[in-house]
Design a protein around this motif. Structure first.
Motif, PDB file in Angstrom:
ATOM      1  N   GLU A   1       7.489  -4.769  66.588  1.00 56.02           N
ATOM      2  CA  GLU A   1       8.608  -5.528  66.035  1.00 56.02           C
ATOM      3  C   GLU A   1       9.693  -4.577  65.546  1.00 56.02           C
ATOM      4  O   GLU A   1       9.474  -3.370  65.417  1.00 56.02           O
ATOM      5  N   ASP A   2      10.846  -5.148  65.253  1.00 57.16           N
ATOM      6  CA  ASP A   2      12.000  -4.373  64.804  1.00 57.16           C
ATOM      7  C   ASP A   2      12.018  -4.349  63.276  1.00 57.16           C
ATOM      8  O   ASP A   2      12.281  -5.363  62.631  1.00 57.16           O
ATOM      9  N   VAL A   3      11.755  -3.192  62.693  1.00 61.74           N
ATOM     10  CA  VAL A   3      11.681  -3.082  61.235  1.00 61.74           C
ATOM     11  C   VAL A   3      13.016  -3.428  60.582  1.00 61.74           C
ATOM     12  O   VAL A   3      13.057  -3.938  59.461  1.00 61.74           O
ATOM     13  N   ARG A   4      14.113  -3.209  61.281  1.00 62.19           N
ATOM     14  CA  ARG A   4      15.428  -3.499  60.694  1.00 62.19           C
ATOM     15  C   ARG A   4      15.663  -5.004  60.556  1.00 62.19           C
ATOM     16  O   ARG A   4      16.462  -5.431  59.722  1.00 62.19           O
ATOM     17  N   VAL A   5      14.963  -5.779  61.360  1.00 59.24           N
ATOM     18  CA  VAL A   5      15.071  -7.240  61.278  1.00 59.24           C
ATOM     19  C   VAL A   5      14.147  -7.802  60.213  1.00 59.24           C
ATOM     20  O   VAL A   5      14.524  -8.666  59.419  1.00 59.24           O
ATOM     21  N   TRP A   6      12.899  -7.292  60.174  1.00 59.23           N
ATOM     22  CA  TRP A   6      11.871  -7.892  59.333  1.00 59.23           C
ATOM     23  C   TRP A   6      11.739  -7.243  57.964  1.00 59.23           C
ATOM     24  O   TRP A   6      11.205  -7.861  57.041  1.00 59.23           O
ATOM     25  N   HIS A   7      12.223  -5.997  57.819  1.00 64.99           N
ATOM     26  CA  HIS A   7      12.137  -5.322  56.517  1.00 64.99           C
ATOM     27  C   HIS A   7      13.456  -4.620  56.208  1.00 64.99           C
ATOM     28  O   HIS A   7      13.472  -3.422  55.932  1.00 64.99           O
ATOM     29  N   PRO A   8      14.562  -5.345  56.216  1.00 65.38           N
ATOM     30  CA  PRO A   8      15.862  -4.677  55.989  1.00 65.38           C
ATOM     31  C   PRO A   8      15.974  -4.134  54.568  1.00 65.38           C
ATOM     32  O   PRO A   8      15.708  -4.832  53.589  1.00 65.38           O
TER      33      PRO A   8
ATOM     34  N   SER B   1      10.333  12.098  60.296  1.00 69.86           N
ATOM     35  CA  SER B   1      10.422  13.324  59.511  1.00 69.86           C
ATOM     36  C   SER B   1      10.928  13.087  58.091  1.00 69.86           C
ATOM     37  O   SER B   1      10.716  13.932  57.211  1.00 69.86           O
ATOM     38  N   ASN B   2      11.575  11.938  57.840  1.00 71.68           N
ATOM     39  CA  ASN B   2      12.085  11.645  56.499  1.00 71.68           C
ATOM     40  C   ASN B   2      11.290  10.547  55.798  1.00 71.68           C
ATOM     41  O   ASN B   2      11.749   9.972  54.813  1.00 71.68           O
ATOM     42  N   CYS B   3      10.083  10.251  56.292  1.00 66.24           N
ATOM     43  CA  CYS B   3       9.272   9.178  55.717  1.00 66.24           C
ATOM     44  C   CYS B   3       7.863   9.678  55.401  1.00 66.24           C
ATOM     45  O   CYS B   3       7.448  10.737  55.871  1.00 66.24           O
ATOM     46  N   GLU B   4       7.131   8.878  54.639  1.00 67.42           N
ATOM     47  CA  GLU B   4       5.754   9.226  54.273  1.00 67.42           C
ATOM     48  C   GLU B   4       4.728   8.350  54.979  1.00 67.42           C
ATOM     49  O   GLU B   4       3.529   8.618  54.889  1.00 67.42           O
TER      50      GLU B   4
ATOM     51  N   PRO C   1      13.756  11.111  62.533  1.00 67.83           N
ATOM     52  CA  PRO C   1      13.915  10.436  61.247  1.00 67.83           C
ATOM     53  C   PRO C   1      14.320   8.972  61.436  1.00 67.83           C
ATOM     54  O   PRO C   1      14.952   8.611  62.442  1.00 67.83           O
ATOM     55  N   PHE C   2      13.922   8.159  60.475  1.00 72.63           N
ATOM     56  CA  PHE C   2      14.308   6.747  60.508  1.00 72.63           C
ATOM     57  C   PHE C   2      15.630   6.569  59.775  1.00 72.63           C
ATOM     58  O   PHE C   2      15.764   6.962  58.636  1.00 72.63           O
ATOM     59  N   ILE C   3      16.587   5.950  60.458  1.00 71.88           N
ATOM     60  CA  ILE C   3      17.895   5.674  59.864  1.00 71.88           C
ATOM     61  C   ILE C   3      18.055   4.161  59.827  1.00 71.88           C
ATOM     62  O   ILE C   3      18.000   3.500  60.864  1.00 71.88           O
ATOM     63  N   GLU C   4      18.245   3.631  58.653  1.00 73.87           N
ATOM     64  CA  GLU C   4      18.369   2.180  58.479  1.00 73.87           C
ATOM     65  C   GLU C   4      19.533   1.634  59.298  1.00 73.87           C
ATOM     66  O   GLU C   4      20.618   2.181  59.295  1.00 73.87           O
TER      67      GLU C   4
END
Length: 308
Positions: A146-153, A196-199, A305-308
């Motif tokens: 799923e798309d994290v930007r849709v479900w966990h903005p 790289s920017n997340c845990e 890295p994840f960029i919102e």
């Protein structure tokens, strides 16, 4: 019978989208308060934290915790110490040991403790479990993308330790397969892809195994765009089963046999009421243990890295 005086702790997206409508439709409950540091519910007494809420409204009988998993233990433990029944959003905590402590305290005080798995309440899950009885399962493929930007903005907590990352939705799939498969599962291999920017991981692949060598492969990914995939594909010696749309639709040998509207959270609250009245626990940790094993034993690779 008087309705249960219930309060919600954590008034975020899931509480507004699922918990509030389910409570409003269930006569077993009276929503009497909300505790949330940054949000208020119009028309309902709202407090910044559970301590203030329970001090001001000691008549509250039960609390439903919709806060992030990293803070869930302290809040649940406090509620139980105040002799309140507790319903936990998934996952039930940040660690297995936290949940074990809550179980011990609930048992000591004869209080209801409900670790919820909303995806197990999807319409096709129990029919799938029934259909698999007596059949030999040859292979299981889980695809949960799923798309994290849709479900966990904007939900930064999911990328912090204890937030589970892609296992926040992935544990829903694991909760289904640990319910419908007749054999317990063990983790054989796991690959976690961590920005790289997340845990926490943004994607993961698990290889699970049941008795007799039953192969179960699970793929989770938060980077999906376009159509979303929440599918469980099961090959047996007597037909092919496909659960799709998160367990709400079931096909057998290509023919749709089950499809029904979402009543997952309504079903959870229907189950919680008798637990409260009878002071019982319902805590199944099979899916949570598999996620813990993946974090303990899985190989980690660093990705973009994840960029919102």
């Amino acid at each position: 019978m008087s309705p249960i005086k219930l309060a919600i702790v954590g008034l975020g997206k899931i509480a507004r989208d699922q918990h509030l409508p389910s409570l409003a439709a269930n006569p077993n409950y009276q929503l009497v308060a909300v505790a949330s540091p940054n949000n208020k519910l119009e028309g309902t007494p709202s407090y910044p934290n559970i301590e203030t809420m329970l001090r001001e409204q000691p008549e509250i009988e039960a609390v439903s915790l919709c806060c992030t998993p990293q803070v869930r233990y302290e809040i649940a433990n406090y509620a139980l110490e105040q002799n309140k029944h507790v319903m936990l959003e998934k996952p039930p905590g940040a660690t297995l040991n936290e949940v074990a402590g809550l179980m011990d305290l609930a048992q000591q005080r004869r209080l209801a403790l409900f670790a919820t798995w909303h995806s197990r309440e999807a319409a096709a899950v129990e029919p799938a479990r029934d259909w698999l009885v007596g059949r030999k399962i040859r292979k299981v493929q889980v695809t949960w993308k799923e798309d994290v930007r849709v479900w966990h903005p904007g939900q930064a907590w999911i990328w912090k330790a204890g937030g589970l990352g892609v296992f926040d939705p992935g544990i829903n799939a694991l909760s289904i397969i640990t319910r419908i498969l007749p054999q317990p599962l063990v983790l054989k291999d796991a690959e976690l892809h961590v920005p790289s920017n997340c845990e926490t991981p943004i994607a993961a692949e698990l290889t699970l195994q049941g008795p007799g060598g039953l192969p179960v492969r699970a793929e989770f990914d938060f980077r999906q765009t376009g159509p979303q995939s929440w599918d469980i594909d099961i090959e047996t010696d007597d037909g092919h089963l496909l659960l799709s749309k998160g367990g709400s639709v079931m096909h057998v040998d290509g023919k749709q046999t089950v499809s029904a509207p979402d009543r997952e959270y309504a079903n959870l609250y229907a189950r919680f009421a008798p637990l409260v009245r009878e002071r019982r626990m319902d805590v199944d940790l099979a899916a949570f243990r598999l996620v813990a094993d993946a974090f303990m034993c899985g190989r980690r690779s660093v990705v973009d890295p994840f960029i919102e």
